[in-house]
Design a protein around this motif. Structure first.
Motif, PDB file in Angstrom:
ATOM      1  N   ALA A  80      38.101  -7.644  37.744  1.00  0.00           N
ATOM      2  CA  ALA A  80      37.340  -6.534  38.069  1.00  0.00           C
ATOM      3  C   ALA A  80      37.903  -5.523  37.204  1.00  0.00           C
ATOM      4  N   ILE A  81      36.845  -4.485  37.079  1.00  0.00           N
ATOM      5  CA  ILE A  81      37.301  -3.070  36.621  1.00  0.00           C
ATOM      6  C   ILE A  81      37.282  -2.405  37.942  1.00  0.00           C
ATOM      7  N   LEU A  82      38.150  -1.609  38.050  1.00  0.00           N
ATOM      8  CA  LEU A  82      38.197  -0.569  39.263  1.00  0.00           C
ATOM      9  C   LEU A  82      38.023   0.652  38.771  1.00  0.00           C
ATOM     10  N   ARG A  83      37.287   1.521  39.909  1.00  0.00           N
ATOM     11  CA  ARG A  83      36.827   3.094  39.783  1.00  0.00           C
ATOM     12  C   ARG A  83      37.767   3.643  40.728  1.00  0.00           C
ATOM     13  N   PRO A  84      38.019   5.034  40.823  1.00  0.00           N
ATOM     14  CA  PRO A  84      38.519   5.708  41.861  1.00  0.00           C
ATOM     15  C   PRO A  84      37.891   5.483  43.186  1.00  0.00           C
ATOM     16  N   GLY A  85      38.599   5.181  44.438  1.00  0.00           N
ATOM     17  CA  GLY A  85      38.107   4.739  45.712  1.00  0.00           C
ATOM     18  C   GLY A  85      37.839   3.502  45.737  1.00  0.00           C
ATOM     19  N   ASP A  86      37.790   2.644  44.790  1.00  0.00           N
ATOM     20  CA  ASP A  86      37.322   1.213  45.101  1.00  0.00           C
ATOM     21  C   ASP A  86      38.647   0.514  46.229  1.00  0.00           C
ATOM     22  N   THR A  87      38.334  -0.428  46.784  1.00  0.00           N
ATOM     23  CA  THR A  87      39.297  -1.025  47.850  1.00  0.00           C
ATOM     24  C   THR A  87      39.414  -2.335  47.454  1.00  0.00           C
ATOM     25  N   LEU A  88      40.683  -2.876  47.473  1.00  0.00           N
ATOM     26  CA  LEU A  88      41.061  -4.107  47.355  1.00  0.00           C
ATOM     27  C   LEU A  88      41.516  -4.874  48.613  1.00  0.00           C
ATOM     28  N   ARG A  89      41.023  -6.115  48.802  1.00  0.00           N
ATOM     29  CA  ARG A  89      41.430  -6.684  49.884  1.00  0.00           C
ATOM     30  C   ARG A  89      42.336  -8.065  49.525  1.00  0.00           C
ATOM     31  N   LEU A  90      43.545  -7.962  49.986  1.00  0.00           N
ATOM     32  CA  LEU A  90      44.478  -9.178  49.489  1.00  0.00           C
ATOM     33  C   LEU A  90      45.071  -9.472  50.831  1.00  0.00           C
ATOM     34  N   GLY A  91      44.705 -10.572  51.470  1.00  0.00           N
ATOM     35  CA  GLY A  91      45.053 -11.149  52.732  1.00  0.00           C
ATOM     36  C   GLY A  91      44.549 -10.059  53.663  1.00  0.00           C
ATOM     37  N   ASP A  92      45.216  -9.606  54.668  1.00  0.00           N
ATOM     38  CA  ASP A  92      44.848  -8.615  55.769  1.00  0.00           C
ATOM     39  C   ASP A  92      45.107  -7.024  55.189  1.00  0.00           C
ATOM     40  N   THR A 142      44.608  -3.781  52.764  1.00  0.00           N
ATOM     41  CA  THR A 142      43.641  -3.133  52.281  1.00  0.00           C
ATOM     42  C   THR A 142      44.532  -2.240  51.210  1.00  0.00           C
ATOM     43  N   VAL A 143      44.101  -2.125  50.026  1.00  0.00           N
ATOM     44  CA  VAL A 143      44.843  -1.351  48.996  1.00  0.00           C
ATOM     45  C   VAL A 143      43.470  -0.365  48.337  1.00  0.00           C
ATOM     46  N   THR A 144      43.732   0.729  48.410  1.00  0.00           N
ATOM     47  CA  THR A 144      42.740   1.623  47.846  1.00  0.00           C
ATOM     48  C   THR A 144      43.313   2.499  46.606  1.00  0.00           C
ATOM     49  N   LEU A 145      42.355   2.684  45.417  1.00  0.00           N
ATOM     50  CA  LEU A 145      42.601   3.201  44.168  1.00  0.00           C
ATOM     51  C   LEU A 145      42.418   4.695  44.651  1.00  0.00           C
ATOM     52  N   MET A 146      43.418   5.426  44.765  1.00  0.00           N
ATOM     53  CA  MET A 146      43.321   6.862  44.823  1.00  0.00           C
ATOM     54  C   MET A 146      42.688   7.669  43.675  1.00  0.00           C
ATOM     55  N   VAL A 147      42.142   8.548  43.906  1.00  0.00           N
ATOM     56  CA  VAL A 147      41.652   9.423  42.862  1.00  0.00           C
ATOM     57  C   VAL A 147      42.781  10.517  42.776  1.00  0.00           C
ATOM     58  N   GLU A 148      43.165  10.738  41.354  1.00  0.00           N
ATOM     59  CA  GLU A 148      44.283  11.552  40.899  1.00  0.00           C
ATOM     60  C   GLU A 148      43.857  12.967  40.600  1.00  0.00           C
ATOM     61  N   THR A 195      48.732   1.121  59.931  1.00  0.00           N
ATOM     62  CA  THR A 195      49.987   1.814  59.253  1.00  0.00           C
ATOM     63  C   THR A 195      49.596   1.784  57.884  1.00  0.00           C
ATOM     64  N   ARG A 196      49.889   2.969  57.012  1.00  0.00           N
ATOM     65  CA  ARG A 196      49.485   3.203  55.779  1.00  0.00           C
ATOM     66  C   ARG A 196      50.465   4.157  54.962  1.00  0.00           C
ATOM     67  N   HIS A 197      50.681   3.812  53.741  1.00  0.00           N
ATOM     68  CA  HIS A 197      51.329   4.743  52.928  1.00  0.00           C
ATOM     69  C   HIS A 197      50.947   4.489  51.461  1.00  0.00           C
ATOM     70  N   GLY A 223      42.686 -15.433  47.369  1.00  0.00           N
ATOM     71  CA  GLY A 223      41.873 -14.630  46.381  1.00  0.00           C
ATOM     72  C   GLY A 223      41.930 -13.072  46.840  1.00  0.00           C
ATOM     73  N   ILE A 224      41.293 -12.355  46.099  1.00  0.00           N
ATOM     74  CA  ILE A 224      41.146 -11.100  46.382  1.00  0.00           C
ATOM     75  C   ILE A 224      39.565 -10.593  46.203  1.00  0.00           C
ATOM     76  N   ARG A 225      39.401  -9.324  47.001  1.00  0.00           N
ATOM     77  CA  ARG A 225      37.897  -8.754  47.065  1.00  0.00           C
ATOM     78  C   ARG A 225      38.084  -7.478  46.630  1.00  0.00           C
ATOM     79  N   VAL A 226      37.056  -7.144  45.892  1.00  0.00           N
ATOM     80  CA  VAL A 226      36.974  -5.654  45.491  1.00  0.00           C
ATOM     81  C   VAL A 226      35.529  -5.155  46.052  1.00  0.00           C
ATOM     82  N   ASN A 227      35.727  -4.249  47.038  1.00  0.00           N
ATOM     83  CA  ASN A 227      34.426  -3.672  47.879  1.00  0.00           C
ATOM     84  C   ASN A 227      33.645  -4.751  48.656  1.00  0.00           C
ATOM     85  N   ASP A 228      34.588  -5.777  49.083  1.00  0.00           N
ATOM     86  CA  ASP A 228      34.203  -6.832  49.958  1.00  0.00           C
ATOM     87  C   ASP A 228      33.551  -7.974  49.197  1.00  0.00           C
ATOM     88  N   SER A 229      33.635  -7.907  47.827  1.00  0.00           N
ATOM     89  CA  SER A 229      33.127  -9.126  46.885  1.00  0.00           C
ATOM     90  C   SER A 229      34.375  -9.649  46.397  1.00  0.00           C
TER      91      SER A 229
END
Length: 289
Positions: free
Chosen positions: A74-86, A88-94, A11-13, A63-69
């Motif tokens: 961390a500084i985010l760029r468009p397309g980066d993924t955040l892992r919080l628990g189970d 996944t939050v993706t920063l979308m490109v505007e 499920t995603r939104h 904790g948190i993971r940015v692109n599995d690290s």
């Protein structure tokens, strides 16, 4: 800010917020509510800064993971993924978003072949200064106050233990076997103290594990049981574990920093109490003249 939230079920939104600071977590009052038991109530924040979007861990349990690290900030760029628990939050490109690229950061592009289907242009490069943490050089985390106290305690306790080990056979009038055992114990204590001062002082991961074992054993020593229990509780904290990791956060979270004086004073008080109880017992058990 525009995010895509994806759950393990698939499920995603999407969430779009016109704010400079967004709080993500399980609490219903968060800007982005994450329906996942592994997420903390206030898990992380994303803040719009001049250098880009900065994500920061709010002292979460997992904790948190940015692109599995694993990161703390961390500084985010468009397309980066955040892992919080189970989750996944993706920063979308505007649409229409512009990325400023320095000339030295541009990678040479391969020329398309003269025949064949057209090749789409690659995505704009991101300046190295804004690259994700796993591609940038981390600064060594500063040593927490309580760890510094443990280093000082080992530095002071080591010579005192050696003196006590040599004083005991002299006080008891032991023979050659007793003196040999005392000499061996003195060398062992000196070596252990030196290793712990070096390991804890340099935030070596093995030093934290060894200190946990020693603290667990120290709980069997009645005068210092409270001090050992407090040290064990402190070393098992997630933020303390992160400080000993090779690529741990350069700075501890505000909540972790606030807890350092409390732990340091508690451990110091328990050590002084243990030393007082030990000195009193030795005085009471001294042989009568």
């Amino acid at each position: 800010m525009r995010f895509q939230v994806t759950y393990p079920s698939g499920t995603r939104h999407e969430v779009q917020l016109a704010r400079t600071l967004v709080v993500l977590g399980r609490d219903p009052t968060c800007d982005v509510v994450l329906n996942d038991t592994k997420c903390s109530r206030r898990h992380a924040v994303v803040e719009d800064r001049p250098e880009g979007l900065l994500v920061r861990d709010c002292g979460s349990a997992n904790g948190i993971r940015v692109n599995d690290s694993r990161v703390h900030t961390a500084i985010l760029r468009p397309g980066d993924t955040l892992r919080l628990g189970d989750v996944t939050v993706t920063l979308m490109v505007e649409i229409g978003e512009t990325v400023v690229v320095a000339p030295l950061d541009l990678e040479p592009l391969a020329m398309p072949a003269s025949t064949g289907p057209p090749v789409s242009a690659p995505a704009p490069a991101v300046p190295r200064s804004l690259a994700s943490p796993n591609r940038s050089r981390h600064s060594r985390p500063s040593r927490p106050l309580t760890v510094t106290l443990l280093v000082a305690s080992w530095a002071l306790a080591t010579p005192a233990s050696v003196v006590a080990a040599l004083w005991t056979p002299a006080r008891l009038g032991a023979g050659a076997v007793g003196w040999a055992a005392a000499a061996g114990a003195s060398l062992l204590l000196a070596a252990l103290g030196t290793v712990m001062v070096f390991g804890l002082g340099s935030l070596a991961p093995w030093a934290r594990k060894l200190q946990i074992v020693l603290a667990a054993l120290g709980m069997l020593a009645c005068p210092f049981a409270l001090a050992a229990a407090t040290i064990l509780l402190y070393l098992l904290r997630p933020d303390v574990k992160a400080s000993f990791e090779p690529h741990g956060p350069a700075d501890a979270a505000p909540g972790a920093k606030a807890a350092e004086p409390t732990f340091a004073l508690s451990i110091l008080a328990m050590m002084l109490l243990g030393a007082f109880v030990t000195a009193t017992a030795v005085w009471l058990l001294r042989p009568a003249r």
